[in-house]
Every structure is written in C-alpha cells, then in structure tokens.
Design an enzyme around this catalytic site. Structure first.
Site, short mmCIF file in Angstrom:
data_model
loop_
_atom_site.label_atom_id
_atom_site.label_comp_id
_atom_site.label_asym_id
_atom_site.label_seq_id
_atom_site.Cartn_x
_atom_site.Cartn_y
_atom_site.Cartn_z
N GLY A 8 0.82 -1.21 0.00
CA GLY A 8 0.00 0.00 0.00
C GLY A 8 0.85 1.25 0.00
N GLY A 11 -0.60 4.78 -0.85
CA GLY A 11 -1.72 5.30 -0.05
C GLY A 11 -1.32 6.51 0.77
CG ASP A 34 -0.36 0.61 -3.93
OD1 ASP A 34 -0.31 1.45 -3.01
OD2 ASP A 34 -1.42 0.03 -4.28
CG ASP A 52 -4.27 -8.19 -5.54
OD1 ASP A 52 -5.19 -8.39 -6.34
OD2 ASP A 52 -4.44 -8.18 -4.29
CE1 TYR A 141 -10.87 1.85 10.19
CE2 TYR A 141 -10.05 0.73 8.24
CZ TYR A 141 -9.87 1.63 9.27
OH TYR A 141 -8.66 2.30 9.40
C1 VAH Z 1 -10.90 6.10 8.41
N1 VAH Z 1 -8.85 7.42 8.25
O1 VAH Z 1 -11.50 7.17 8.49
C2 VAH Z 1 -9.40 6.11 8.68
C3 VAH Z 1 -9.08 5.92 10.13
C4 VAH Z 1 -9.65 6.55 12.50
C5 VAH Z 1 -9.98 6.70 11.05
O2 VAH Z 1 -9.05 4.58 10.50
O3 VAH Z 1 -11.44 5.07 8.11
#
Ligand code: VAH
Length: 320
Positions: A8, A11, A34, A52, A141
């Site tokens: 990454g 990024g 990346d 990848d 996430y």
């Molecule tokens: C997000 N920038 O917004 C990331 C981060 C704490 C936020 O993990 O998903």
C-alpha cells in the site's frame, strides 16, 4: 530494520512512509509495492513492485527477491468504503493481512500493520478510552481491525513473529489524499478552504474524534519499530493520538489563518453513524510508557503547516 517491504505504498500513509524510510535507511533498502504503478516521482528513485496483497505467493516471492527483514503492511480499505463493500473489505483487509503475516513468518521478518480507533465501538468507554477495554465495533472496518489485532498477537505468541501496531486516529496530510475514510473531512477542509474559502462538512458539529498530523504518525511507526522488544507489554495495537477535535474546532483554527473561511454542515448518515460509534478521545499512556510515544503537532500548528504546504502544492497564496 534494514530491508523493508511496504504494501500500500501509494496510499495516504504509504506515500510518506516510503519517502521517510528511504531517507533514513537508504533508497535501495525500502521496497515500495502497490496494486498499480506509481506516477509519484518519489517512487522512481527506489525499488517498486506491483503487488496485489491478496496474492500471497507473489508477496513471498518479492520478500525473498529483496531478502527483506521488515514488512510494513498498509494496504487496506478504510472505514466508509469497507461499509459500502463489506465482503470485498473482508477479503482484502483480512486476506491481505493473513498473507503479510504468513510472509513475515516465512522470511522471519519484523512486522507492522496499523489498527485504528475504528477498532472501538459504541459500548467502548467514549472519553479517554483505555488501552485495554471493550472492543465491539459495529463496522466491517472495525471488525477487520479487531480481528487484525488478534491475528497479529497470535502470530507473535504462536510463531514468534515480532509483530507491532498502533491504533491510529484520523490522519491529516498534504501529500496523498486519503480514500474512503470517515475522518477524510479533516483533510478535505484544508483543500477547500484554500481553493474556495468554504467547506460543507459531512460530519456534524460536536462530533469529536482523535486526530494526528502525518509527521507525528510516521515518527510513531519508526519509534515503535525501533523500540526495545523487551520493554513492550502490549503489541497489537497501541492507542496513539495527538488531539481530539470536532469540525467546528478545525474550522475555527483555519479562520485564524483564513479569516473569511465559511463552514457549513450536511451530515452524511453513513459516515456520521460510523463516527458516532468511535471514541471522543483515547488514552495513549501505554504507548508513552512502553516505547516513548510523543507528538509535536497540535491543531493550530498543524493548520499553519497544512495551509502553508497546500498553498505551495496548489500554487495559491492564502496565508493571512
Ligand atoms: C478512516 N482514516 O477514516 C481512517 C481511520 C480513524 C480513522 O481509521 O477510516
């Protein structure tokens, strides 16, 4: 750390970490990877491979080709994108992490991957969130980040891999734009303030989140990775933060430098719900005690630097 593989690398964190690590450890000792070729001039200067991270075989090949002793795994989907594409996020975030951990085990490399304040959820204590506490995130996430922390600790306990990580807050930077995050508003606002003198925030007034300027984030990664392993009680992952603010605070800070800046609010339900599930502020005592975490930028110092650097980058003079 002598020979470092970064995933990454194009990024928001990777683009600056690659440059900083090349300055410290030597250009040829930092292998940037990346999923696509870079048009970033910084990358022409050193080794770059297309990778990848869901292709574990290729990752091992690259690690062996350059004889790496450190893997910094940054490739991942951020919170808002992960919420929009949860299955893709699971496959990329967890599949990529598993491949990176397996590669580190196979080539006996030290390992870093970032967690996030997104690993906490609505039942976590919201103010001065402790290092060790309830972690029941309600986003894909967050599920990825908690599972990632547990996996990284498992690879340390089970296979002896030297895994380390930090729970990053929102990161603000002027080099590479973040993509698909909930805290991206705190980056966009500076671009809009300089280009148009106004910004409509998709995060509502009064929504406090932890934040950090990128130079402090890079220092945290390097300091943690260089820290004496015997001093680490925790590993994956340490709470780190520099400030906690709401959108109106960053607007007020910008107005000190761009007096006519105008702020408006139009909350995006998805990202507002994600932000509301995260802490207002976290406690970084463990990081300070175990490896000397510190930061230099508070909100106004960051604002001054962001406006100065972005004005140059956008070729617009805006300092008051
Ligand atoms: C997000 N920038 O917004 C990331 C981060 C704490 C936020 O993990 O998903």
């Amino acid at each position: 750390m002598k020979k470092i593989l970064i995933t990454g690398a194009l990024g928001q964190i990777g683009s600056e970490l690659t440059t900083r690590l090349r300055e410290i450890y030597g250009v040829d000792n930092v292998i940037a990877t990346d999923i696509k070729k870079s048009d970033n001039v910084n990358f022409e200067s050193g080794p770059f491979e297309i990778l990848d991270v869901t292709d574990g075989k290729r990752m091992v090949e690259i690690a062996k080709k350059y004889n790496v002793d450190t893997i910094m795994h940054l490739a991942a989907l951020l919170s808002a994108t992960a919420e929009a594409k949860p299955l893709f996020a699971w496959n990329l975030n967890m599949g990529g992490l598993m491949n990176a951990l397996e590669t580190a085990r196979e080539v006996n490399a030290q390992f870093f991957t970032p967690s996030s304040i997104g690993a906490f959820g609505p039942t976590t204590p919201k103010d001065q969130t402790p290092q060790d506490t309830i972690m029941r995130p309600t986003t894909m996430y967050g599920v990825n980040k908690v599972a990632g922390e547990l996996l990284a600790d498992y690879y340390h306990q089970r296979f002896g891999v030297d895994t380390r990580g930090v729970r990053f807050p929102g990161l603000i930077s002027y080099v590479a734009l973040p993509g698909g995050g909930t805290t991206d508003y705190a980056v966009e606002i500076y671009y809009e303030a300089i280009k148009n003198g106004r910004y409509t925030s998709y995060i509502d007034k009064g929504t406090y989140m932890d934040m950090m300027y990128m130079p402090d984030a890079l220092n945290a990664i390097i300091d943690l990775m260089e820290a004496d392993s015997s001093k680490l009680i925790h590993r994956n992952a340490f709470n780190v933060t520099a400030m906690s603010f709401a959108p109106e605070d960053i607007a007020a800070s910008i107005m000190r430098y761009i007096p006519n800046f105008k702020m408006a609010y139009n909350p995006d339900p998805v990202r507002q719900k994600i932000a509301d599930s995260w802490p207002n502020s976290i406690d970084a005592t463990a990081a300070k005690q175990e490896w000397g975490f510190k930061f230099e930028y508070d909100l106004d110092k960051m604002t001054q630097d962001m406006i100065e650097k972005l004005s140059q980058k956008l070729q617009i003079r805006k300092m008051a």
